[in-house]
Design an enzyme around this catalytic site. Structure first.
Site, PDB file in Angstrom:
ATOM      1  CG  HIS A 144      55.996  45.665  31.136  1.00  0.00           C
ATOM      2  ND1 HIS A 144      55.596  46.952  30.594  1.00  0.00           N
ATOM      3  CD2 HIS A 144      55.920  45.621  32.566  1.00  0.00           C
ATOM      4  CE1 HIS A 144      55.221  47.926  31.832  1.00  0.00           C
ATOM      5  NE2 HIS A 144      55.401  47.080  32.778  1.00  0.00           N
TER       6      HIS A 144
HETATM    7  C1  LIG Z   1      59.583  44.045  39.152  1.00  0.00           C
HETATM    8  C2  LIG Z   1      58.394  43.989  38.123  1.00  0.00           C
HETATM    9  C3  LIG Z   1      57.578  45.447  38.041  1.00  0.00           C
HETATM   10  C4  LIG Z   1      56.496  45.214  37.177  1.00  0.00           C
HETATM   11  N1  LIG Z   1      55.849  46.615  37.180  1.00  0.00           N
HETATM   12  C5  LIG Z   1      54.440  46.642  36.676  1.00  0.00           C
HETATM   13  C6  LIG Z   1      53.645  47.742  36.958  1.00  0.00           C
HETATM   14  O1  LIG Z   1      54.052  48.675  37.380  1.00  0.00           O
HETATM   15  N2  LIG Z   1      52.529  47.491  36.251  1.00  0.00           N
HETATM   16  C7  LIG Z   1      52.070  46.637  35.554  1.00  0.00           C
HETATM   17  O2  LIG Z   1      51.038  46.512  34.922  1.00  0.00           O
HETATM   18  N3  LIG Z   1      52.858  45.451  35.207  1.00  0.00           N
HETATM   19  C8  LIG Z   1      54.083  45.457  35.917  1.00  0.00           C
HETATM   20  N4  LIG Z   1      54.790  44.442  35.759  1.00  0.00           N
HETATM   21  C9  LIG Z   1      54.492  43.006  34.884  1.00  0.00           C
HETATM   22  C10 LIG Z   1      53.444  42.354  35.467  1.00  0.00           C
HETATM   23  O3  LIG Z   1      53.419  42.008  36.735  1.00  0.00           O
HETATM   24  C11 LIG Z   1      53.514  40.862  34.756  1.00  0.00           C
HETATM   25  O4  LIG Z   1      53.384  41.111  33.443  1.00  0.00           O
HETATM   26  C12 LIG Z   1      52.414  40.016  35.184  1.00  0.00           C
HETATM   27  O5  LIG Z   1      52.281  39.883  36.552  1.00  0.00           O
HETATM   28  C13 LIG Z   1      52.890  38.625  34.806  1.00  0.00           C
HETATM   29  O6  LIG Z   1      51.686  37.681  34.916  1.00  0.00           O
HETATM   30  P1  LIG Z   1      51.546  36.299  34.580  1.00  0.00           P
HETATM   31  O7  LIG Z   1      50.415  35.680  34.961  1.00  0.00           O
HETATM   32  O8  LIG Z   1      51.827  36.177  32.918  1.00  0.00           O
HETATM   33  O9  LIG Z   1      52.910  35.457  35.381  1.00  0.00           O
HETATM   34  P2  LIG Z   1      53.282  35.594  36.826  1.00  0.00           P
HETATM   35  O10 LIG Z   1      52.246  36.581  37.679  1.00  0.00           O
HETATM   36  O11 LIG Z   1      54.601  35.386  37.009  1.00  0.00           O
HETATM   37  O12 LIG Z   1      52.581  33.972  37.134  1.00  0.00           O
HETATM   38  C14 LIG Z   1      53.337  32.675  37.052  1.00  0.00           C
HETATM   39  C15 LIG Z   1      53.033  31.865  38.157  1.00  0.00           C
HETATM   40  O13 LIG Z   1      53.432  30.824  38.030  1.00  0.00           O
HETATM   41  C16 LIG Z   1      54.331  30.007  38.933  1.00  0.00           C
HETATM   42  N5  LIG Z   1      55.080  28.888  38.323  1.00  0.00           N
HETATM   43  C17 LIG Z   1      55.888  28.815  37.412  1.00  0.00           C
HETATM   44  N6  LIG Z   1      56.127  27.730  36.760  1.00  0.00           N
HETATM   45  C18 LIG Z   1      55.784  26.977  37.689  1.00  0.00           C
HETATM   46  C19 LIG Z   1      55.698  25.375  37.964  1.00  0.00           C
HETATM   47  N7  LIG Z   1      56.473  24.692  37.157  1.00  0.00           N
HETATM   48  N8  LIG Z   1      54.934  24.986  38.974  1.00  0.00           N
HETATM   49  C20 LIG Z   1      54.208  25.633  39.777  1.00  0.00           C
HETATM   50  N9  LIG Z   1      54.149  27.025  39.522  1.00  0.00           N
HETATM   51  C21 LIG Z   1      54.862  27.656  38.687  1.00  0.00           C
HETATM   52  C22 LIG Z   1      55.238  31.080  39.241  1.00  0.00           C
HETATM   53  O14 LIG Z   1      55.632  30.891  40.829  1.00  0.00           O
HETATM   54  C23 LIG Z   1      54.221  32.397  39.347  1.00  0.00           C
HETATM   55  O15 LIG Z   1      53.788  32.719  40.300  1.00  0.00           O
HETATM   56  C24 LIG Z   1      56.184  44.221  36.413  1.00  0.00           C
HETATM   57  C25 LIG Z   1      56.649  42.974  36.760  1.00  0.00           C
HETATM   58  C26 LIG Z   1      57.879  43.040  37.532  1.00  0.00           C
HETATM   59  C27 LIG Z   1      58.543  41.559  37.872  1.00  0.00           C
END
Ligand SMILES: Cc1cc2nc3c(=O)[nH]c(=O)nc-3n(C[C@H](O)[C@H](O)[C@H](O)COP(=O)(O)OP(=O)(O)OC[C@H]3O[C@@H](n4cnc5c(N)ncnc54)[C@H](O)[C@@H]3O)c2cc1C
Ligand SMILES: *[C@@H]1O[C@H](CO)[C@@H](O)[C@H](O)[C@H]1NC(C)=O
Ligand SMILES: *[C@@H]1O[C@H](CO)[C@@H](O)[C@H](O)[C@H]1NC(C)=O
Ligand SMILES: *[C@@H]1O[C@H](CO)[C@@H](O)[C@H](O)[C@H]1NC(C)=O
Ligand SMILES: *[C@@H]1O[C@H](CO)[C@@H](O)[C@H](O)[C@H]1NC(C)=O
Ligand SMILES: *[C@@H]1O[C@H](CO)[C@@H](O)[C@H](O)[C@H]1NC(C)=O
Ligand SMILES: *[C@@H]1O[C@H](CO)[C@@H](O)[C@H](O)[C@H]1NC(C)=O
Ligand SMILES: *[C@@H]1O[C@H](CO)[C@@H](O)[C@H](O)[C@H]1NC(C)=O
Ligand SMILES: *[C@@H]1O[C@H](CO)[C@@H](O)[C@H](O)[C@H]1NC(C)=O
Ligand SMILES: *[C@@H]1O[C@H](CO)[C@@H](O)[C@H](O)[C@H]1NC(C)=O
Ligand SMILES: *[C@@H]1O[C@H](CO)[C@@H](O)[C@H](O)[C@H]1NC(C)=O
Length: 579
Positions: A512
């Site tokens: 997280h």
């Molecule tokens: C194993 C695991 C278990 C988890 N379990 C839970 C759970 O049960 N419940 C819950 O609520 N949360 C859970 N989480 C946390 C939750 O999934 C994350 O907090 C959330 O998905 C983060 O979202 P975000 O949009 O900030 O980033 P992300 O969803 O990571 O999105 C960022 C995106 O940007 C892309 N990107 C990055 N840099 C570049 C670039 N330079 N050019 C183009 N694209 C790029 C990446 O490929 C990615 O797709 C878990 C996370 C993980 C990894």
């Protein structure tokens, strides 16, 4: 009521049932007409919005903006559709244990020594995560300065597509009954809401064990208003710099799957924007690569400075997770997180179980498997590749019965401790370095110790007793969790590990992690990057604290919420503007 009315009523009910079975539970196949590989893109193209990162926040944001504007989504990973490692609950861990360059999960190790993972796939973290779906508390919503009604509408918009009620089986039920028995009250039943007590939360896995992700929210998109480019890695945001005005973001440079360079620019119109949704590691990294960050640090990497912003990459946090494994004399179901105890002590109690977790024939610990980087048996700094290999070998040699049981875990709220992120080089494909400083703040450690106290009580509760061997006291279970032949260094002289030492030595991540582009420091309350024009950051990097017990619901909500707000503001401001 006449016969006719009854028939209408029954038909309506049947319709509802049909809809809920066939529309809600069917897994989207992802045959979007607007999704293609980056190599098919023109060398130069123009859009009203360019969204960097098709992740948890990026997808709902793009779908929303596409209703009225032309939107480009640049996602460095591939499609999640058709990949059983992503689609099936039973395969949890498969993607996370794949450390190849094409894996949808990119492993990183923080300077703390805790092994962690970040998404590299359309749908982002929702394609890898444990699925638990739960909203932020009303206090969190208020403190964020969000509009409560619009927040609720945005959550509902997300939930219609990705959120389900889990099927509770024997082991998760025993954890729930245990939490209630030890006084984590009231019993809030099944709900998405965050309030003190014990509840069953939502899940993005349907009753067939199929995962529904943020990429599914692209079903809401206007197919004529959106282009999603897979395997497109953004290297830099370009700015137009004119004397006397703030630098204005106007385009991006990205590379396709063959390494060819492309440029995408914003259409003319002062309201058009670039929005960074690259996640808590990717967003601060990309701002720095584009010249927004601490001046000296950028100079060290030969990056020309657009705006000296020492707070980019600051305020990085990861909520520590600690867990105790409880071997069970009875069979248990395979479950990821379904129940949570929200205590008033600043700690959340959750649990996962399974005898044969990895889906395949391999023996595994799922969310707690060394294969995915979870290794509580040696302290963080000692989690070397060698220690990992030994732990995996040891696990592979255990009898099947050793996997019967489950982990009861605790995650602390907040946390208060923070660290920071720095570039290691100028390659966006590589991880920046990050330190989270787990337990640096004494309150975080206290919360962990109290959390261990709750876990102990659950394990000793009457309700949980069928799933625990009578002759195994909690001190032994903690000892089992915290030490193994893998740990070659002498341990503490005490016969049982103190809770404090247990917290520090067995700390893992619950993934997280957040921060790096925090509201009030790097972005304003509308998520606009301070010091420049036409640039926002919308994702988990903007959080000061982790929302709810688990963040994904709120990250998806935020994408929708900001999208709706932008549309409303533009409609009110300039109805005749070019689109
Ligand atoms: C194993 C695991 C278990 C988890 N379990 C839970 C759970 O049960 N419940 C819950 O609520 N949360 C859970 N989480 C946390 C939750 O999934 C994350 O907090 C959330 O998905 C983060 O979202 P975000 O949009 O900030 O980033 P992300 O969803 O990571 O999105 C960022 C995106 O940007 C892309 N990107 C990055 N840099 C570049 C670039 N330079 N050019 C183009 N694209 C790029 C990446 O490929 C990615 O797709 C878990 C996370 C993980 C990894
Ligand atoms: C996508 O797949 C679904 C289900 O297989 C099908 O009904 C739909 O027609 C397909 N759409 C396109 C654009 O191919
Ligand atoms: C898109 O690129 C990926 C990665 O190079 C490749 O595996 C896939 O086959 C490509 N898809 C199409 C439709 O070209
Ligand atoms: C696109 O750029 C490549 C080099 O990256 C070049 O070879 C090609 O000719 C360009 N195409 C067009 C249409 O300009
Ligand atoms: C699924 O995961 C396994 C184990 O990590 C890996 O070997 C395999 O290549 C993955 N398959 C896909 C389609 O990604
Ligand atoms: C939003 O929904 C929550 C329940 O999920 C409720 O407590 C709250 O009052 C709602 N807020 C508004 C402004 O309607
Ligand atoms: C920065 O540029 C200087 C001079 O061109 C070079 O010597 C140095 O190695 C570069 N540093 C980095 C980190 O690229
Ligand atoms: C939770 O906090 C209360 C009040 O401070 C305290 O009495 C109790 O011992 C704490 N619970 C645990 C398990 O530490
Ligand atoms: C815990 O493990 C140590 C060895 O690592 C052992 O000496 C000690 O007796 C164990 N304590 C309990 C309570 O089992
Ligand atoms: C042994 O444990 C107790 C409490 O668990 C602690 O107060 C004490 O400092 C520990 N001693 C050593 C040598 O670690
Ligand atoms: C978006 O477009 C729809 C119709 O396509 C229109 O009804 C609506 O007013 C537009 N909204 C904004 C915010 O421009």
């Amino acid at each position: 009521m006449g016969l006719w009315s009854w028939r209408v009523l029954l038909a309506a009910l049947a319709g509802i049932l049909f809809f809920s079975q066939h529309c809600r539970a069917s897994q989207y196949v992802g045959n979007y007409t607007f999704m293609q590989n980056a190599s098919s893109a023109a060398n130069i193209s123009y859009y009203d919005y360019i969204i960097i990162g098709g992740g948890t926040a990026g997808c709902p944001l793009a779908a929303t903006l596409s209703q009225n504007y032309s939107v480009l989504v640049l996602e460095r990973g591939g499609s999640p559709y058709g990949n059983p490692n992503i689609s099936n609950l039973a395969a949890f861990g498969a993607a996370l244990s794949d450390t190849s360059a094409t894996s949808p999960a990119q492993r990183f190790i923080s300077e703390d020594g805790v092994i962690n993972s970040r998404a590299r796939v359309l749908g982002g973290g929702t394609c890898l995560n444990a699925g638990f779906y739960t909203r932020a508390s009303p206090n969190y919503v208020r403190d964020a300065g969000w509009d409560g009604k619009a927040v609720n509408e945005s959550y509902e918009w997300v939930e219609k597509v990705v959120a389900f009620e889990p099927q509770m089986k024997q082991w998760q039920t025993a954890v729930r009954e245990g939490l209630l028995e030890i006084g984590v009250l009231p019993n809030n039943g099944f709900t998405f809401d965050h309030s003190y007590g014990t509840k069953v939360g939502g899940t993005i896995f349907d009753n067939d064990g199929h995962r529904h992700t943020a990429a599914d929210l692209l079903q809401y998109a206007n197919p004529n208003g959106i282009t999603v480019l897979l395997h497109s890695t953004v290297y830099r945001i370009m700015f137009r710099i004119k004397d006397g005005s703030k630098p204005r973001a106007h385009g991006v440079i990205f590379r396709d799957e063959s390494g060819h360079k492309h440029k995408a620019y914003l259409n003319h119109g002062s309201k058009n924007e670039i929005i960074v949704s690259a996640g808590a590691l990717g967003s601060p990294q990309l701002l720095m690569l584009s010249g927004i960050g601490p001046a000296q640090h950028l100079k060290d990497h030969n990056i020309s400075i657009v705006f000296d912003q020492p707070l980019v990459g600051q305020g990085m946090s990861d909520n520590p997770m600690n867990a105790i494994f409880v071997p069970s004399p009875l069979p248990v179901e395979v479950s990821l997180i379904q129940v949570v105890g929200i205590t008033t002590n600043g700690t959340y109690i959750e649990a996962a179980s399974g005898e044969n977790f990895a889906g395949s024939s391999s023996r595994d610990y799922g969310m707690f498997s060394p294969k995915i980087g979870q290794l509580s048996k040696v302290p963080p700094k000692q989690r070397t590749p060698e220690a990992m290999r030994k732990a995996i070998e040891l696990m592979n040699n255990l009898e099947q019965v050793a996997f019967r049981g489950g982990f009861i875990l605790e995650k602390i709220m907040g946390p208060i401790s923070t660290g920071h992120l720095q570039l290691q080089n100028r390659d966006p494909n590589e991880n920046p370095s990050v330190i989270f400083n787990y337990f640096k703040h004494p309150r975080d450690l206290e919360r962990c110790i109290e959390g261990i106290g709750f876990i102990e009580k659950v394990i000793e509760s009457k309700a949980f007793s069928p799933f625990k061997y009578e002759n195994m006291p909690v001190s032994l279970l903690m000892n089992l969790t915290a030490s193994s032949p893998v740990n070659l260094l002498p341990r503490h002289t005490n016969s049982s590990v103190s809770a404090e030492q247990f917290c520090r030595d067995t700390v893992m991540t619950i993934w997280h992690y957040h921060g790096g582009c925090q509201v009030g420091r790097v972005v304003d309350r509308d998520y606009k990057v301070l010091g420049v024009e036409s640039l926002r950051v919308v994702d988990g990097s903007t959080f000061n604290f982790c929302p709810g017990t688990n963040p994904q619901a709120t990250v998806m909500m935020l994408g929708r919420y900001v999208g709706v707000k932008i549309l409303k503001e533009r409609l009110g401001a300039a109805p005749a503007e070019t689109m």
